[in-house]
Motif scaffolding. Sequence first.
Motif, PDB file in Angstrom:
ATOM      1  N   LEU A  36      -3.911   9.370   6.549  1.00 26.12           N
ATOM      2  CA  LEU A  36      -3.298   9.498   5.341  1.00 26.12           C
ATOM      3  C   LEU A  36      -4.241  10.938   4.280  1.00 26.12           C
ATOM      4  O   LEU A  36      -4.855  11.921   5.225  1.00 26.12           O
ATOM      5  CB  LEU A  36      -3.871   8.090   3.981  1.00 26.12           C
ATOM      6  CG  LEU A  36      -3.656   6.689   4.654  1.00 26.12           C
ATOM      7  CD1 LEU A  36      -4.396   5.931   3.857  1.00 26.12           C
ATOM      8  CD2 LEU A  36      -2.453   6.818   4.156  1.00 26.12           C
ATOM      9  N   GLU A  37      -3.134  11.485   3.805  1.00 23.05           N
ATOM     10  CA  GLU A  37      -3.768  12.588   2.963  1.00 23.05           C
ATOM     11  C   GLU A  37      -4.785  11.435   1.918  1.00 23.05           C
ATOM     12  O   GLU A  37      -5.566  11.258   1.519  1.00 23.05           O
ATOM     13  CB  GLU A  37      -2.852  13.156   2.042  1.00 23.05           C
ATOM     14  CG  GLU A  37      -1.699  13.219   2.718  1.00 23.05           C
ATOM     15  CD  GLU A  37      -1.658  15.119   2.908  1.00 23.05           C
ATOM     16  OE1 GLU A  37      -2.555  15.136   2.671  1.00 23.05           O
ATOM     17  OE2 GLU A  37      -0.782  14.432   4.304  1.00 23.05           O
ATOM     18  N   ASP A  39      -5.901  12.538  -0.527  1.00 16.63           N
ATOM     19  CA  ASP A  39      -6.068  11.570  -2.452  1.00 16.63           C
ATOM     20  C   ASP A  39      -5.358  10.530  -2.369  1.00 16.63           C
ATOM     21  O   ASP A  39      -4.388   9.718  -3.174  1.00 16.63           O
ATOM     22  CB  ASP A  39      -5.049  12.758  -3.167  1.00 16.63           C
ATOM     23  CG  ASP A  39      -4.175  13.571  -2.537  1.00 16.63           C
ATOM     24  OD1 ASP A  39      -2.952  13.068  -1.940  1.00 16.63           O
ATOM     25  OD2 ASP A  39      -3.044  13.681  -2.989  1.00 16.63           O
ATOM     26  N   GLU A  40      -4.778   9.879  -0.856  1.00 15.61           N
ATOM     27  CA  GLU A  40      -3.604   8.926  -0.647  1.00 15.61           C
ATOM     28  C   GLU A  40      -4.766   7.724  -0.503  1.00 15.61           C
ATOM     29  O   GLU A  40      -5.351   7.600   0.578  1.00 15.61           O
ATOM     30  CB  GLU A  40      -2.976   8.482   0.371  1.00 15.61           C
ATOM     31  CG  GLU A  40      -1.913   9.298   0.416  1.00 15.61           C
ATOM     32  CD  GLU A  40      -0.473   9.280   1.579  1.00 15.61           C
ATOM     33  OE1 GLU A  40       0.174   9.859   1.048  1.00 15.61           O
ATOM     34  OE2 GLU A  40      -0.685   9.629   2.641  1.00 15.61           O
ATOM     35  N   GLU A  41      -5.283   6.528  -1.352  1.00 11.77           N
ATOM     36  CA  GLU A  41      -5.029   4.911  -0.468  1.00 11.77           C
ATOM     37  C   GLU A  41      -4.545   4.556  -0.055  1.00 11.77           C
ATOM     38  O   GLU A  41      -5.230   3.891   0.590  1.00 11.77           O
ATOM     39  CB  GLU A  41      -5.421   4.291  -2.261  1.00 11.77           C
ATOM     40  CG  GLU A  41      -6.732   5.232  -3.313  1.00 11.77           C
ATOM     41  CD  GLU A  41      -6.752   3.936  -4.414  1.00 11.77           C
ATOM     42  OE1 GLU A  41      -6.125   3.542  -4.626  1.00 11.77           O
ATOM     43  OE2 GLU A  41      -7.491   4.829  -4.715  1.00 11.77           O
ATOM     44  N   ALA A  43      -0.391   3.821   1.632  1.00 16.53           N
ATOM     45  CA  ALA A  43       1.046   4.463   2.194  1.00 16.53           C
ATOM     46  C   ALA A  43       1.567   3.706   2.923  1.00 16.53           C
ATOM     47  O   ALA A  43       1.489   2.627   3.747  1.00 16.53           O
ATOM     48  CB  ALA A  43       1.521   5.753   3.277  1.00 16.53           C
ATOM     49  N   THR A  69      -2.990  -1.632  -5.900  1.00 15.07           N
ATOM     50  CA  THR A  69      -2.519  -0.891  -4.841  1.00 15.07           C
ATOM     51  C   THR A  69      -1.424  -1.657  -3.605  1.00 15.07           C
ATOM     52  O   THR A  69      -0.420  -1.708  -3.486  1.00 15.07           O
ATOM     53  CB  THR A  69      -3.878  -0.843  -3.943  1.00 15.07           C
ATOM     54  OG1 THR A  69      -4.400   0.359  -4.924  1.00 15.07           O
ATOM     55  CG2 THR A  69      -3.779   0.720  -2.169  1.00 15.07           C
ATOM     56  N   GLU A  73       2.577  -1.034  -3.193  1.00 17.53           N
ATOM     57  CA  GLU A  73       2.379  -1.086  -2.171  1.00 17.53           C
ATOM     58  C   GLU A  73       3.667  -2.068  -1.337  1.00 17.53           C
ATOM     59  O   GLU A  73       4.023  -1.624  -1.005  1.00 17.53           O
ATOM     60  CB  GLU A  73       1.813  -0.994  -0.942  1.00 17.53           C
ATOM     61  CG  GLU A  73       1.024   0.393  -0.981  1.00 17.53           C
ATOM     62  CD  GLU A  73       1.067   1.769  -0.784  1.00 17.53           C
ATOM     63  OE1 GLU A  73       2.609   2.401   0.355  1.00 17.53           O
ATOM     64  OE2 GLU A  73       0.943   3.062  -1.788  1.00 17.53           O
TER      65      GLU A  73
END
Length: 83
Positions: A36-37, A39-41, A43, A69, A73
């Motif tokens: 994950l990037e 800033d991503e929680e 994906a 979240t 998703e």
Amino acid sequence: MKYKPIEYNPQIYPLKIWIYIGEEKITMFDEDIEELELDEEAATYDVQFKGVGGILIVFRSKDVMTMKTIAHESAHAAIHIFE
């Protein structure tokens, strides 16, 4: 510690759903899933596992698995399924 995605078989749809909690690169699918990037929680990805299509939902940790979240998703997963 490296974990494997948990597999679910929604029998009314011709695909699998995998849930993964962690930050490591996932290599079990036909294509590699990058980390994950920063800033991503979480994906959601379209994936293939041994030729079987499915949806992979990745959460950075259990701490980010809030109702907001998970619902977000899940909406992405539903869009992928209905495509």
